[in-house]
Structures are given as C-alpha cells and as structure tokens.
Write an enzyme that holds these catalytic residues in place. Structure first.
Site, PDB file in Angstrom:
ATOM      1  N   CYS A 210       0.823  -1.200   0.000  1.00  0.00           N
ATOM      2  CA  CYS A 210       0.000   0.000   0.000  1.00  0.00           C
ATOM      3  C   CYS A 210       0.864   1.261   0.000  1.00  0.00           C
ATOM      4  CB  CYS A 210      -0.993   0.022   1.154  1.00  0.00           C
ATOM      5  SG  CYS A 210      -2.380   1.148   0.824  1.00  0.00           S
TER       6      CYS A 210
ATOM      7  N   ASP B  43      -3.557   1.364   9.995  1.00  0.00           N
ATOM      8  CA  ASP B  43      -4.745   2.216  10.124  1.00  0.00           C
ATOM      9  C   ASP B  43      -5.237   2.204  11.554  1.00  0.00           C
ATOM     10  OD1 ASP B  43      -4.680   1.201   7.153  1.00  0.00           O
ATOM     11  OD2 ASP B  43      -5.817   3.070   7.190  1.00  0.00           O
TER      12      ASP B  43
HETATM   13  P1  RI2 Z   1      -0.070   6.386   6.654  1.00  0.00           P
HETATM   14  C1  RI2 Z   1      -3.833   3.490   4.305  1.00  0.00           C
HETATM   15  O1  RI2 Z   1      -5.209   3.298   4.184  1.00  0.00           O
HETATM   16  C2  RI2 Z   1      -3.059   2.199   4.121  1.00  0.00           C
HETATM   17  O2  RI2 Z   1      -3.702   1.085   4.695  1.00  0.00           O
HETATM   18  C3  RI2 Z   1      -1.792   2.558   4.840  1.00  0.00           C
HETATM   19  O3  RI2 Z   1      -0.992   1.447   5.158  1.00  0.00           O
HETATM   20  C4  RI2 Z   1      -2.347   3.249   6.074  1.00  0.00           C
HETATM   21  O4  RI2 Z   1      -3.455   4.007   5.585  1.00  0.00           O
HETATM   22  C5  RI2 Z   1      -1.419   4.119   6.853  1.00  0.00           C
HETATM   23  O5  RI2 Z   1      -0.961   5.185   6.056  1.00  0.00           O
HETATM   24  P2  RI2 Z   1      -6.075   3.867   2.919  1.00  0.00           P
HETATM   25  O6  RI2 Z   1      -6.501   5.271   3.306  1.00  0.00           O
HETATM   26  O7  RI2 Z   1      -0.880   7.054   7.722  1.00  0.00           O
HETATM   27  O8  RI2 Z   1      -5.248   3.792   1.676  1.00  0.00           O
HETATM   28  O9  RI2 Z   1       1.186   5.765   7.220  1.00  0.00           O
HETATM   29  O10 RI2 Z   1      -7.290   2.946   2.847  1.00  0.00           O
HETATM   30  O11 RI2 Z   1       0.178   7.267   5.482  1.00  0.00           O
END
Ligand code: RI2
Length: 312
Positions: free
Chosen positions: A128, A197
């Site tokens: 991701c 998350d």
């Molecule tokens: P940072 C994201 O969720 C991903 O799951 C990623 O690993 C997590 O948030 C943390 O991201 P999504 O919004 O806060 O893409 O470290 O569903 O940037």
C-alpha cells in the site's frame, strides 16, 4: 461558504481522494478548525453543539482508521470548560494546529527510528502507500544505505502506483509486483515495512487488505515484519473489548457493475483492511520509540491518556 470545506473534506475522505491514515487525520482536523473559525454564534453551548455535529460528520466518513476519531476527539476535548465562544474557538484552533504539527513531526521521528533498522544492502517489501513506512525507507536511502524495494500493486485501488512513483523519484531501485506474487519473492526480502490504520490493545495491526497474508508469508520465511505507526493510530476502545470495524467498500471497485449484473449468483466482497495478529509482528515503530506489539497497551495508557476508569 466555510461549511463547504467541512463537507468537501468529508466527501474527499469517503471517496479516498484524501487517503492514508495520517493524512485523513490531519485533513479532518484542518476542516474542523476551519469550521470553528467560520461559526458565527455567541452561545458557547451552541458552539459546542455545532462542533460536535461537525466532528460526527468527519468521523463517520471512514470507520477503520482510528487516527480519524483520535484526532477529531483530541480537538473536541479542547472545548471543555470555556465560558465564551471566543475562548473556546481559540482553544480549538490552537489544539488543531498543535495536532497537525505533532503529526508531521511524528512521521519524521518514525522515519529516523525506522531507518536505524535498515542496513546497507537490505531488500525491503512494502504494501500500500503509507507515509510512515515509506518515510523509514526514504530516510535509510537518504542516509546513503544501498537498498532495494519490492512494492505491491494493492488491488483494488492501486495505491502501489503512488508508492512506486515516490520510490522512483528518490532513485531507489524498485520491483513492482502484483499482490499475489509476495510469497514468490519473500525469500529475497530482508524486511517488510508497512503502515497501520489501527492498532488494538493486543498488538494486532489493522492495515490495507493483503497485509495479513504478507505477514503470514514473512513469518513462514523468518523475514522481519515491521509496522510504522504514530501513537494516535492505537485504538483506546479496544481496551474495553470493542472490535475495530473493517470497512467494506463498493463492490464496483473490484468488478465493474455491468459485469456483476450478469452474474446474479456472485457476490463481490471488498474489505479495505485486514487484521495481522501480534504473533506475526516483530516491531512497531512509533514516534516514541520502537516497541514489540505486546506493549500496545502502554502506548494507549501513556500517550493517548485513556484508562478503563474513564469508562466506568
Ligand atoms: P499512513 C492506508 O489506508 C493504508 O492502509 C496505509 O498502510 C495506512 O493508511 C497508513 O498510512 P487507505 O486510506 O498514515 O489507503 O502511514 O485505505 O500514510
């Protein structure tokens, strides 16, 4: 006019134009501060009521990333005990600015601490697009460590593309792979770095769908599995046994609606996150230091300031 920013931000979080647990939290706090600034009321009770309503709208946008309610509640808590709207407004604005600054600083600290775990010659894998996890990788590279990265595609929304663009821009040799190729390459990988998350009191990490099977593959291959997460991604309510809700998104993200309509016996399931048990996690890097997942409770107690007593 200002209410626009609140509803626009809520909409952008919902449709993932604003995404990533940390970014969501900062955007929500900014929208809340903007809303407070624009509120033209003289009764502090009404001000509080309006702010609570706005907080509710933001919190409801995405159910899993606990960074969102943690951030919004920390701003709302600043409202307590003021006699005038002016004073309450000032307190909200300064709490919001403080949160945003702390959140940005946390990402920098995590990068410094996480980079210490990366050695020259390491091959890393990330899933991701996490600014906290990528921060560690970029910092190691910035320090002159010779590293290589495997980055997954991340079905169905393809956040891997954002990740490989960032890695490419930094000049880091990167291998872009489909999610299902992780098991095939895992023996070449020294260390997995992902974001979070939400983190439960038992050290289980909720992160982008697919993370748990990467952790399983890493565990079997004896590959280190490291999570990079700010302390405000820990979920206080899990102390009370509350489960973290896993968001299930629109099936059309996985299968075009017209194809799905031709297949009446097929139900598309689209969970956005999964849960990686603490057993598969070697380390959680927070801005307060790197901890084993078993110490999640102490983070909730010491840095989020929540205790069971508050809920009696
Ligand atoms: P940072 C994201 O969720 C991903 O799951 C990623 O690993 C997590 O948030 C943390 O991201 P999504 O919004 O806060 O893409 O470290 O569903 O940037």
């Amino acid at each position: 006019m200002r209410t626009m920013l609140l509803s626009e931000t809520a909409e952008s979080i919902k449709n993932m134009e604003i995404r990533g647990a940390g970014r969501i939290a900062r955007a929500a706090v900014e929208a809340l501060a903007d809303y407070a600034r624009s509120l033209d009321v003289s009764d502090p009770a009404v001000f509080r009521q309006e702010m609570n309503k706005a907080a509710g709208i933001l919190i409801e946008t995405r159910p899993t990333a606990v960074s969102l309610p943690n951030a919004v509640r920390s701003v709302i808590r600043a409202l307590d005990g003021f006699e005038s709207v002016e004073a309450a407004k000032k307190a909200v604005l300064s709490r919001a600015a403080e949160f945003i600054q702390r959140s940005e600083h946390a990402v920098e600290r995590i990068a410094e601490i996480g980079a210490r775990h990366i050695s020259d010659g390491d091959i890393l894998l990330t899933h991701c697009n996490s600014e906290a996890a990528l921060g560690c990788i970029l910092e190691a590279h910035r320090q002159g460590k010779d590293i290589e990265v495997y980055a997954t595609e991340v079905r169905p929304r393809g956040q891997g593309l954002i990740t490989i663009r960032t890695l490419n821009e930094a000049g880091i040799p990167t291998n872009y792979i489909v999610d299902s190729a992780v098991r095939h390459f895992i023996n070449e990988v020294d260390m997995v770095f992902v974001g979070a998350d939400a983190i439960a009191v038992n050290g289980a990490v909720v992160n982008k769908i697919g993370t748990a099977q990467i952790a399983l593959a890493a565990h079997e291959a004896r590959t280190n599995f490291i999570v990079a997460a700010e302390t405000y991604k820990f979920a206080p309510r899990t102390i009370l046994g509350e489960l973290i809700e896993i968001e299930e998104r629109d099936p059309a993200e996985v299968l075009p609606r017209e194809v799905a309509e031709e297949l009446p016996y097929v139900r598309v399931r689209n969970p956005a996150f999964d849960v990686t048990p603490a057993d598969y996690i070697d380390l959680i890097v927070t801005e307060q230091g790197a901890i084993p997942p078993e110490l999640a409770f102490t983070v909730i107690r010491d840095y989020l300031g929540w205790t069971i007593e508050e809920w009696r």
